[in-house]
Write a protein that holds these residues in place. Sequence first.
Motif, PDB file in Angstrom:
ATOM      1  N   UNK A  33      10.127  18.015  62.799  1.00 53.77           N
ATOM      2  CA  UNK A  33      11.105  17.939  61.949  1.00 53.77           C
ATOM      3  C   UNK A  33      10.845  17.458  60.749  1.00 53.77           C
ATOM      4  N   UNK A  34       9.860  16.265  60.685  1.00 53.73           N
ATOM      5  CA  UNK A  34       9.578  15.342  59.640  1.00 53.73           C
ATOM      6  C   UNK A  34       8.068  15.219  59.669  1.00 53.73           C
ATOM      7  N   UNK A  35       7.276  16.296  59.417  1.00 55.66           N
ATOM      8  CA  UNK A  35       5.939  16.054  59.671  1.00 55.66           C
ATOM      9  C   UNK A  35       5.169  15.034  58.846  1.00 55.66           C
ATOM     10  N   UNK A  36       4.475  14.319  59.163  1.00 60.44           N
ATOM     11  CA  UNK A  36       3.654  13.384  58.597  1.00 60.44           C
ATOM     12  C   UNK A  36       4.212  11.984  58.445  1.00 60.44           C
ATOM     13  N   UNK A  37       5.424  11.723  59.132  1.00 61.65           N
ATOM     14  CA  UNK A  37       6.422  10.759  58.849  1.00 61.65           C
ATOM     15  C   UNK A  37       6.500   9.943  59.819  1.00 61.65           C
ATOM     16  N   UNK A  38       6.509  10.244  61.007  1.00 55.11           N
ATOM     17  CA  UNK A  38       6.979   9.682  62.047  1.00 55.11           C
ATOM     18  C   UNK A  38       6.054   8.448  62.685  1.00 55.11           C
ATOM     19  N   UNK A  39       6.420   7.537  63.041  1.00 56.07           N
ATOM     20  CA  UNK A  39       5.756   6.450  63.895  1.00 56.07           C
ATOM     21  C   UNK A  39       6.331   6.088  65.080  1.00 56.07           C
ATOM     22  N   UNK A  40       5.604   5.889  66.122  1.00 54.84           N
ATOM     23  CA  UNK A  40       5.843   5.378  67.360  1.00 54.84           C
ATOM     24  C   UNK A  40       5.230   4.211  67.776  1.00 54.84           C
ATOM     25  N   UNK A  41       6.253   2.976  67.564  1.00 54.03           N
ATOM     26  CA  UNK A  41       5.888   1.861  67.883  1.00 54.03           C
ATOM     27  C   UNK A  41       6.265   1.523  69.388  1.00 54.03           C
ATOM     28  N   UNK A  42       5.477   0.961  70.014  1.00 55.01           N
ATOM     29  CA  UNK A  42       5.818   0.943  71.730  1.00 55.01           C
ATOM     30  C   UNK A  42       6.079  -0.611  71.887  1.00 55.01           C
ATOM     31  N   UNK A  43       6.974  -1.039  72.857  1.00 53.57           N
ATOM     32  CA  UNK A  43       7.223  -2.370  73.253  1.00 53.57           C
ATOM     33  C   UNK A  43       7.370  -2.498  74.878  1.00 53.57           C
ATOM     34  N   UNK A  44       6.692  -3.419  75.511  1.00 58.24           N
ATOM     35  CA  UNK A  44       6.929  -3.600  76.901  1.00 58.24           C
ATOM     36  C   UNK A  44       7.907  -4.488  77.485  1.00 58.24           C
ATOM     37  N   UNK A  45       8.768  -4.955  76.511  1.00 58.66           N
ATOM     38  CA  UNK A  45       9.978  -5.614  77.065  1.00 58.66           C
ATOM     39  C   UNK A  45      11.318  -4.693  77.061  1.00 58.66           C
ATOM     40  N   UNK A  46      12.417  -4.773  77.889  1.00 56.90           N
ATOM     41  CA  UNK A  46      13.366  -4.000  78.154  1.00 56.90           C
ATOM     42  C   UNK A  46      14.473  -3.873  76.831  1.00 56.90           C
ATOM     43  N   UNK A  47      14.404  -5.008  75.810  1.00 55.34           N
ATOM     44  CA  UNK A  47      15.092  -4.988  74.802  1.00 55.34           C
ATOM     45  C   UNK A  47      16.632  -5.445  75.206  1.00 55.34           C
ATOM     46  N   UNK A  48      16.891  -5.843  76.152  1.00 53.29           N
ATOM     47  CA  UNK A  48      18.160  -6.442  76.820  1.00 53.29           C
ATOM     48  C   UNK A  48      18.119  -7.484  77.934  1.00 53.29           C
ATOM     49  N   UNK A  49      19.084  -7.737  78.537  1.00 54.82           N
ATOM     50  CA  UNK A  49      19.267  -8.374  79.887  1.00 54.82           C
ATOM     51  C   UNK A  49      18.569  -7.471  80.973  1.00 54.82           C
ATOM     52  N   UNK A  50      18.236  -8.331  82.233  1.00 55.86           N
ATOM     53  CA  UNK A  50      17.972  -7.784  83.252  1.00 55.86           C
ATOM     54  C   UNK A  50      18.907  -6.734  83.914  1.00 55.86           C
ATOM     55  N   UNK A  51      20.437  -7.181  83.847  1.00 55.13           N
ATOM     56  CA  UNK A  51      21.253  -6.580  84.465  1.00 55.13           C
ATOM     57  C   UNK A  51      21.456  -5.042  83.739  1.00 55.13           C
ATOM     58  N   UNK A  52      21.262  -5.117  82.368  1.00 56.27           N
ATOM     59  CA  UNK A  52      21.375  -3.894  81.653  1.00 56.27           C
ATOM     60  C   UNK A  52      20.069  -3.116  81.792  1.00 56.27           C
ATOM     61  N   UNK A  77      23.288  -3.481  74.860  1.00 51.52           N
ATOM     62  CA  UNK A  77      24.167  -4.307  75.301  1.00 51.52           C
ATOM     63  C   UNK A  77      24.270  -5.519  74.303  1.00 51.52           C
ATOM     64  N   UNK A  78      24.188  -5.400  72.810  1.00 46.69           N
ATOM     65  CA  UNK A  78      24.304  -6.290  72.037  1.00 46.69           C
ATOM     66  C   UNK A  78      25.511  -6.020  70.960  1.00 46.69           C
ATOM     67  N   UNK A  79      26.483  -6.823  70.830  1.00 48.62           N
ATOM     68  CA  UNK A  79      27.427  -6.504  70.129  1.00 48.62           C
ATOM     69  C   UNK A  79      27.096  -6.420  68.466  1.00 48.62           C
ATOM     70  N   UNK A  80      25.966  -7.063  68.248  1.00 46.10           N
ATOM     71  CA  UNK A  80      25.616  -7.066  66.983  1.00 46.10           C
ATOM     72  C   UNK A  80      24.616  -5.835  66.449  1.00 46.10           C
ATOM     73  N   UNK A  81      24.041  -5.292  67.285  1.00 42.04           N
ATOM     74  CA  UNK A  81      23.077  -4.320  67.241  1.00 42.04           C
ATOM     75  C   UNK A  81      23.383  -2.954  67.356  1.00 42.04           C
ATOM     76  N   UNK A  82      23.234  -2.069  66.763  1.00 39.94           N
ATOM     77  CA  UNK A  82      23.559  -0.409  66.825  1.00 39.94           C
ATOM     78  C   UNK A  82      22.651   0.568  67.270  1.00 39.94           C
ATOM     79  N   UNK A  83      21.412   0.089  67.282  1.00 39.79           N
ATOM     80  CA  UNK A  83      20.231   1.067  67.512  1.00 39.79           C
ATOM     81  C   UNK A  83      19.697   1.402  68.664  1.00 39.79           C
TER      82      UNK A  83
END
Length: 336
Positions: free
Chosen positions: A104-123, A54-60
Amino acid sequence: MADKLIQNIPFSILDLAPITEGNNAGITFKNSLRLARRVEELGFNRYWLAEHHNMESVASSATSVLIGYIAGGTNSIRVGSGGIMLPNHAPLVVAEQFGTLASLYPGRIDLGLGRAPGTDQVTARALRRNYMETAQDFPEDVMALQTYFSAENSGAKVRAIPGEGLDIPIWILGSSTDSARLAAHLGLPYAFASHFAPAHFLEAIELYRRNFRPSQHLARPYVMACVNVIAADTSEEAERLATSFFQLATGIITGRRRPLQPPVDSMDGLWGEYEEAAVRQMMKYTFIGDRGRIGRDLAYFQQRTQLDELMVTSHIYDPQARIHSYEVLKSVQDER
């Protein structure tokens, strides 16, 4: 000559897939792939994408989908999440998605994990619907992911296929001492969001190192921090390019968010005294300038922090200027 401390650590990229004024997500994704291919040529170590909603400047927002796009268009650079906001997802779904990516891409994938929602509470509520997980459940969810990835889970009633038995590095991301304690307790690598949350940075990485418990995943502490870098051939040009970043940060402070704006000659009239002070405090670890200035400032930063890896994000309006910023940065490291 660039400080040896800078020469001897890997450089990596955090891409928020910025949507620039006048463009759309499709163009953004093409620009991200173009950047990923260039930094791969330059020898950068990782290319991570961040989950935001829900951010106009971020497409990820569909982070795992975009990771697949970038990994599929490159050859060797590690690609991953910086991060997946785990409270938004069932751990099994994340395990299956990243198991698919790692297959699909062996040996190249990382999984970084965060505890925040990455958005506002309504979203956040819209994302979760009836799924009631919160940040307090984060440690259990991380351990559930580790279980799904383990070969020992093959006899369980619920399995991640693909995912089970794959070596997918898990990172704990954070902006507080809580995340540092968890990463240390689990013996996982730790990535700190110092590019927007500088307050507890030095305290958190010291706490992580002091309390680290070796694990089957990692024998010694490993710290990566993300900073903002805007580099150009001259410091004057870098300062001008940085006004796009300052406008974006001002929008975050004031709640008036927009796509990433073109640079301007002056920020006068675009922020007040309060907004400028808040932006500069929030963006404390921001490095702007030409090669010499960037090299000196990063060498001092590395001397203070002793990072194992440096991650960089660059909010620059023009795609070619953004690529060149990373070229200037890498020339600092490659200088002999």
